[in-house]
Design a protein around this motif. Structure first.
Motif, mmCIF file in Angstrom:
data_model
loop_
_atom_site.group_PDB
_atom_site.id
_atom_site.type_symbol
_atom_site.label_atom_id
_atom_site.label_comp_id
_atom_site.label_asym_id
_atom_site.label_seq_id
_atom_site.Cartn_x
_atom_site.Cartn_y
_atom_site.Cartn_z
ATOM 1 N N UNK A 1 0.427 -1.044 0.039
ATOM 2 C CA UNK A 1 -0.281 -0.404 -0.095
ATOM 3 C C UNK A 1 1.085 1.392 -0.228
ATOM 4 N N UNK A 2 1.899 1.074 0.685
ATOM 5 C CA UNK A 2 2.984 2.233 0.830
ATOM 6 C C UNK A 2 4.127 2.179 -0.121
ATOM 7 N N UNK A 3 4.654 3.399 -0.416
ATOM 8 C CA UNK A 3 5.525 3.488 -1.510
ATOM 9 C C UNK A 3 6.927 3.593 -0.412
ATOM 10 N N UNK A 4 7.019 2.683 -0.098
ATOM 11 C CA UNK A 4 8.920 2.612 0.157
ATOM 12 C C UNK A 4 9.505 2.112 -0.468
ATOM 13 N N UNK A 5 11.001 3.262 -0.169
ATOM 14 C CA UNK A 5 12.148 2.875 -0.847
ATOM 15 C C UNK A 5 12.814 1.797 0.010
ATOM 16 N N UNK A 6 12.836 1.749 1.428
ATOM 17 C CA UNK A 6 13.156 1.153 1.735
ATOM 18 C C UNK A 6 12.841 0.825 3.409
ATOM 19 N N UNK A 7 13.681 -0.878 3.501
ATOM 20 C CA UNK A 7 13.012 -1.115 4.719
ATOM 21 C C UNK A 7 13.686 -2.057 5.886
ATOM 22 N N UNK A 8 13.878 -1.215 7.089
ATOM 23 C CA UNK A 8 14.880 -1.144 8.330
ATOM 24 C C UNK A 8 14.224 -2.191 8.681
ATOM 25 N N UNK A 9 15.208 -3.395 8.685
ATOM 26 C CA UNK A 9 15.401 -4.520 9.917
ATOM 27 C C UNK A 9 15.353 -4.231 11.593
ATOM 28 N N UNK A 10 14.544 -4.374 12.505
ATOM 29 C CA UNK A 10 14.855 -3.390 13.576
ATOM 30 C C UNK A 10 15.262 -4.136 14.314
ATOM 31 N N UNK A 11 15.929 -3.798 15.057
ATOM 32 C CA UNK A 11 17.138 -4.535 15.415
ATOM 33 C C UNK A 11 17.473 -5.429 16.173
ATOM 34 N N UNK A 12 16.500 -6.384 17.388
ATOM 35 C CA UNK A 12 15.644 -7.332 18.203
ATOM 36 C C UNK A 12 15.920 -8.438 16.680
ATOM 37 N N UNK A 13 15.614 -8.257 15.190
ATOM 38 C CA UNK A 13 16.407 -9.638 14.618
ATOM 39 C C UNK A 13 17.450 -9.611 14.695
ATOM 40 N N UNK A 14 18.087 -8.213 13.801
ATOM 41 C CA UNK A 14 19.761 -8.378 13.883
ATOM 42 C C UNK A 14 20.206 -8.760 14.869
ATOM 43 N N UNK A 15 19.955 -9.054 16.340
ATOM 44 C CA UNK A 15 20.267 -8.593 16.842
ATOM 45 C C UNK A 15 20.502 -10.662 17.109
#
Ligand code: C2E
Ligand code: MG
Ligand code: MG
Ligand code: MG
Length: 287
Positions: free
Chosen positions: A195-209
């Motif tokens: 629905x929204x025209x994102x150019x970027x997804x920032x994966x949350x720190x909880x997954x990254x950690x």
């Protein structure tokens, strides 16, 4: 989360906030004064291209330089600013200030490409029709090119409103980038991505950690990167703190990284020093 990032200040500040209306009103009056007297400051944290180590941009992160309590992190005052609506004038200031400062940055990093500035928006700022006007004003007043501005929005900020998709599409047409912040912590519905025209997804720190210890977290990060790529979006891993996590994020397909490994949020005066450090330690960053 407020507890962790607030550190010792949380215990000092939060009980006061919970003491009820009186304290809330004091804090509210304090916020109004802070805005009028220029007590807010922006810190900046680099966003690094994981292929070549150059600085793609800097995220502007709000701090309150309180005359008595010292430097207060955003988790401790933004919730009240959101509840009271003060986040709108505060957010206007953030946009104006971030654009003004970014317009003065020079191409000190690899490739000579000017870094972007990423600004966080709250639900209230996205909900009204004022956003395009505020953004246009901040760009015009600073002279910053639209292509150097990125707006970061969380999924929960998009739940409240039906007009947001149209408003964000309009901003995107001006050349402004839109990033989906803290992806994975909200409802993470796939229709949000459509629905929204994102150019970027920032994966949350909880997954990254958790990538270090959890095959599931790694699978999720990889899956999100692949999905993002197919949708024409960039993926950023948030909260990278170690070499191992940086390597993993790169291998799993993240294009960009942000976190203490590359640099903590810092006042603008320290930016150029940290950018130089990043370029010097990155093996492939060229002239
Ligand atoms: P966010 O937009 O997700 O910003 C990233 C937060 O993670 C920042 O916290 C940053 O300091 C922290 N962080 C970055 N790298 C690492 C890392 O490697 N490890 C750890 N543990 N933390 C890391 P900060 O500056 O306290 O900001 C917290 C939140 O406050 C932001 O989360 C954003 O949602 C909100 N915020 C900050 N500035 C603004 C603003 O100007 N307007 C609005 N509406 N919200 C803001
Ligand atoms: Mg953000
Ligand atoms: Mg985030
Ligand atoms: Mg956050």
């Amino acid at each position: 989360e407020a507890k962790r990032s607030g550190g010792g200040q949380f215990r000092f500040f939060a009980p006061a906030m919970l003491r009820g209306m009186e304290e809330r009103r004091t804090l509210e009056a304090d916020l109004v004064r802070a805005l009028r007297q220029g007590e807010f400051v922006l810190y900046y944290q680099p966003q690094i291209d994981l292929r070549d180590g150059h600085v793609n941009g800097y995220e502007a992160l709000l701090r309150w330089q309180h005359p008595v309590r010292g430097l207060i992190p955003p988790d401790l005052f933004i919730p009240l600013a959101e509840e009271t609506g003060l986040i709108v004038p505060i957010g206007d200031w953030v946009l104006g200030e971030a654009c003004r400062e970014a317009a003065t940055w020079c191409a000190g990093t690899a490739g000579g490409v000017l870094p972007k500035v990423a600004v966080n928006l709250s639900a209230r700022q996205v909900a009204g029709d004022a956003l395009p006007i505020t953004v246009a004003r901040a760009l015009a007043a600073s002279g910053l090119e639209a292509g150097r501005l990125e707006l970061e929005i969380t999924e929960s900020a998009l739940l409240e409103d039906g007009d947001a998709a149209r408003i964000l599409a309009g901003l995107r047409e001006l050349g402004i980038s839109i990033a989906l912040d803290d992806f994975g912590t909200g409802f993470a519905s796939l229709s949000t991505l459509r629905r929204f025209p994102f150019s970027k997804i920032k994966v949350d720190r909880s997954f990254v950690r958790d990538m270090a210890t959890s095959p599931e977290a790694r699978a999720i990060v990889q899956g999100v990167s692949e999905l993002a790529q197919r949708l024409g979006m960039v993926t950023t891993a948030e909260g990278l703190e170690t070499t191992a996590l940086v390597e993993m994020a790169r291998e799993l397909g993240c294009n960009e990284g942000q976190g203490y490994y590359f640099g903590r949020p810092a006042p603008v005066a320290r930016l150029h020093a940290s950018a130089a450090t990043i370029c010097a330690t990155c093996d492939t960053a060229g002239s």
